[in-house]
Design a protein around this motif. Structure first.
Motif: not given
Lengths: 112, 110
Positions: B101-103, A36, B40-43, A34, A46, B98-99, A102-104, B35, A100, A38, A43-44
Motif C-alpha cells: 500500500f501507499g501512504p 494486515y 467505520g468502514q473497511g477499505l 490476509h 501485510a 500480497e498487496q 476487507f473487513g472494517q 480503495y 480483496l 495499519w 501504510s497498511p
C-alpha cells in the motif's frame, strides 16, 4: 455481496495482556485470507497470507489461525506492547487476481 | 527504495471540480488497485488494473475514472459525479501473493 466482518471494532488493553480478534468471511469460493496491520500515519503492512484450512502462522508475538470450512480466522497477540497499537485488517479473496474484500478492522490500543 | 507513492497527502477541492490522485510504484508489479476508506468502514475497492491498458470496475466505481498507460502509474480521477468524494484514498499493488500500500491521500471536497 460478499461480506467480511471483524470483531471487536476496538479494544483497549494493558501492556502485557494477551488479546485476540476475529475475522468472519464467506466459507464458499475461498482462495486466501490476509491479515494486515495499519499503524497511524503509515501504510497498511501485510502480516499473514493464509490459504489452507487449519493453517497457523506466527510472527514474533502475533499468530493467526484459519478455519475455511466455517469461515473464520483468529489473530492472537501474546503479551501486548504499546507498539502493537494499530488497526488490524483482515481481507478475503476468492481468486488469485489480488482482488480483496476487507473487513472494517479492529483497532487495538495498548496502554503502558 | 522500492514502494508506492501517493501525492499529495492532503487535497482540498471545491464541489463540482474534477480532481486526479496520483499513484506511482517502482515495484514492477503488474496489478494495481484503488480503495476508499470512510469512517467505520473497511477499505472498498474502486478500480483495479491487472495489466497496462486494462482496468476493471470495483464495488464502488461510480463517479470515478482511471487510466493505466504505464506499468508504474495508476492515477484516479474523482469526478463531479461522485456524490460523496470526501474520503481517504489508498492505492496498492500486488505481487501475486500480497498487496503493498501507499501512504494514502485524504481528499476533502467542500
Amino acid at each position: 455481496i460478499l461480506n467480511v466482518e471483524q470483531s471487536p471494532q476496538s479494544l483497549h488493553v494493558q501492556e502485557g495482556d494477551s488479546t485476540n480478534f476475529t475475522c468472519s468471511f464467506p466459507s464458499s469460493n475461498f482462495y486466501a485470507l490476509h491479515w494486515y496491520r495499519w499503524e497511524t500515519a503509515k501504510s497498511p503492512e501485510a502480516l499473514f497470507v493464509m490459504t489452507l484450512n487449519g493453517d497457523e502462522k506466527k510472527k514474533g508475538r502475533i499468530s493467526a489461525t484459519l478455519n475455511t470450512k466455517e469461515g473464520y480466522s483468529y489473530l492472537y497477540i501474546k503479551g501486548s506492547q504499546p507498539e502493537d497499537s494499530a488497526t488490524y485488517l483482515c481481507a478475503f479473496s476468492s481468486s488469485n487476481t489480488g482482488k480483496l474484500i476487507f473487513g472494517q478492522g479492529t483497532t487495538l490500543q495498548v496502554k503502558p | 527504495d522500492g514502494g508506492i507513492t501517493q501525492s499529495p497527502k492532503y487535497l482540498f477541492r471545491k464541489e463540482g471540480q474534477n480532481v486526479t490522485l496520483s499513484c506511482e510504484q517502482n515495484l514492477n508489479h503488474d496489478a494495481m488497485y484503488w480503495y476508499r476508506q470512510d469512517p467505520g468502514q473497511g477499505l472498498r475497492l474502486i478500480y483495479y488494473s491487472q495489466i497496462v491498458n486494462d482496468f476493471q470496475k470495483g464495488d464502488i466505481a461510480e463517479g470515478y475514472s482511471v487510466s493505466r498507460e504505464k506499468k508504474e502509474s495508476f492515477p484516479l480521477t474523482v469526478t463531479s459525479a461522485q456524490k460523496n468524494p470526501t474520503a481517504f484514498y489508498l492505492c496498492a499493488s500486488w505481487d501475486g501473493y500480497e498487496q503493498y500500500f501507499g501512504p494514502g491521500t485524504r481528499l476533502t471536497v467542500t
